[in-house]
Design a protein around this motif. Sequence first.
Motif, PDB file in Angstrom:
ATOM      1  N   ALA A  68      -5.349 -10.463   8.065  1.00 51.39           N
ATOM      2  CA  ALA A  68      -4.346 -10.214   6.117  1.00 51.39           C
ATOM      3  C   ALA A  68      -5.066 -10.983   5.048  1.00 51.39           C
ATOM      4  CB  ALA A  68      -3.336  -9.842   6.034  1.00 51.39           C
ATOM      5  N   TYR A  96      -0.073  -6.930   5.130  1.00 50.96           N
ATOM      6  CA  TYR A  96      -1.631  -6.273   4.399  1.00 50.96           C
ATOM      7  C   TYR A  96      -0.665  -5.465   2.857  1.00 50.96           C
ATOM      8  CZ  TYR A  96      -4.346  -6.615   8.508  1.00 50.96           C
ATOM      9  OH  TYR A  96      -4.689  -7.616   9.500  1.00 50.96           O
ATOM     10  N   VAL A 102      -6.239  -3.473  -1.578  1.00 52.32           N
ATOM     11  CA  VAL A 102      -6.602  -3.789  -0.155  1.00 52.32           C
ATOM     12  C   VAL A 102      -7.908  -3.168  -0.490  1.00 52.32           C
ATOM     13  CG1 VAL A 102      -5.846  -3.412   2.339  1.00 52.32           C
ATOM     14  CG2 VAL A 102      -4.346  -3.241   0.705  1.00 52.32           C
ATOM     15  N   VAL A 106      -6.612   0.109   5.901  1.00 50.54           N
ATOM     16  CA  VAL A 106      -5.870   0.001   6.068  1.00 50.54           C
ATOM     17  C   VAL A 106      -4.918   1.404   7.055  1.00 50.54           C
ATOM     18  CG1 VAL A 106      -3.708  -1.739   7.273  1.00 50.54           C
ATOM     19  CG2 VAL A 106      -5.755  -2.289   5.910  1.00 50.54           C
TER      20      VAL A 106
END
Length: 331
Positions: A68, A96, A102, A106
Amino acid sequence: MTRVAHVAAVLPKPKSISLSALREINGVMPVDQLDRARFADPARVLTYLESRAAGQRLVLLDVGGYFAPALDHVCSQFSGELVGVVEDTENGHQRYADLGKVPCPVFSVARSPLKDPEDYLVGQSVVFSTEALVRSRGDILHGRPAAVIGYGKLGRSIAAMLHAKHIPVRVFDLNPVQRAQALSQGYRSTHTLADALAGAGLVVCATGNMALREEDFGKVVNGAHIASVTSSDDELELSALAGLYERTRVEDHVTHYSRTGHYFYVLADGNAVNFLHGASVGAFIFLAQAEIIAALSLLATGQHDTGMQEVSADIRQSIAAHWLDYFDGAS
């Protein structure tokens, strides 16, 4: 997984390595060292990934959010294509999700209903192993109230198992929704960690996100036993106690921490206590493992939006149906 993709390398999680599994894969595929401090450095992570998969389409299978901190850097700088990440644990899911934006897909298995049976059974095994270690030094759980820190799926299972043994349970969770759930299920819910620790002869930490920090250990009552469901690096700030407490190994996997006027016991060096007895959850673990492979396959064969993703309900139902057909004889 090798039927779906080429495995560039395996990085065993340091404090939960199965030596038999390690022997089996050594020589079959590359095995490298995993270190959270090293992987917190984006430049070092990029260098490592380039050494193993330069120019390739790459999926990271993570167990604890190790990648992460470097995800943004890797997504923008990797010579190949970071197709996405598959994360297995609640701790990793949080790491995350905390990134905010992001930069790639994911897929998280952590909150899948297919993982519920595994989480429930892991909670049961945590209590089994905790009791075994307490008994190893001639003590018992009964007569000592318990504090369960963290009321996710593991925390709920642990609290239920302790309650079934007629042990009073207090629950603390930073999330007030979780505390309300604990209260509705018959447990005393506390507003602060200090209140949960007060009088607790057993402390089980199930947050995956540093349940006890340096200043918290002073609030642990004399003679209490502390157990964790995951790596000590993620759950207990034991390193901060060096020089403050004297450490003495009193039994296998039981360490006595003492200073003038205060002492407590830490089980399994603060690591996942259930791993001492195999941490077996039987065939139920195949449900989550199948979803991990399904997520890997989705990433390898299609385009997906960036951000936190989940496998569809249809795929989960198909996995469950195949699992039942094989293990339960159901059609």
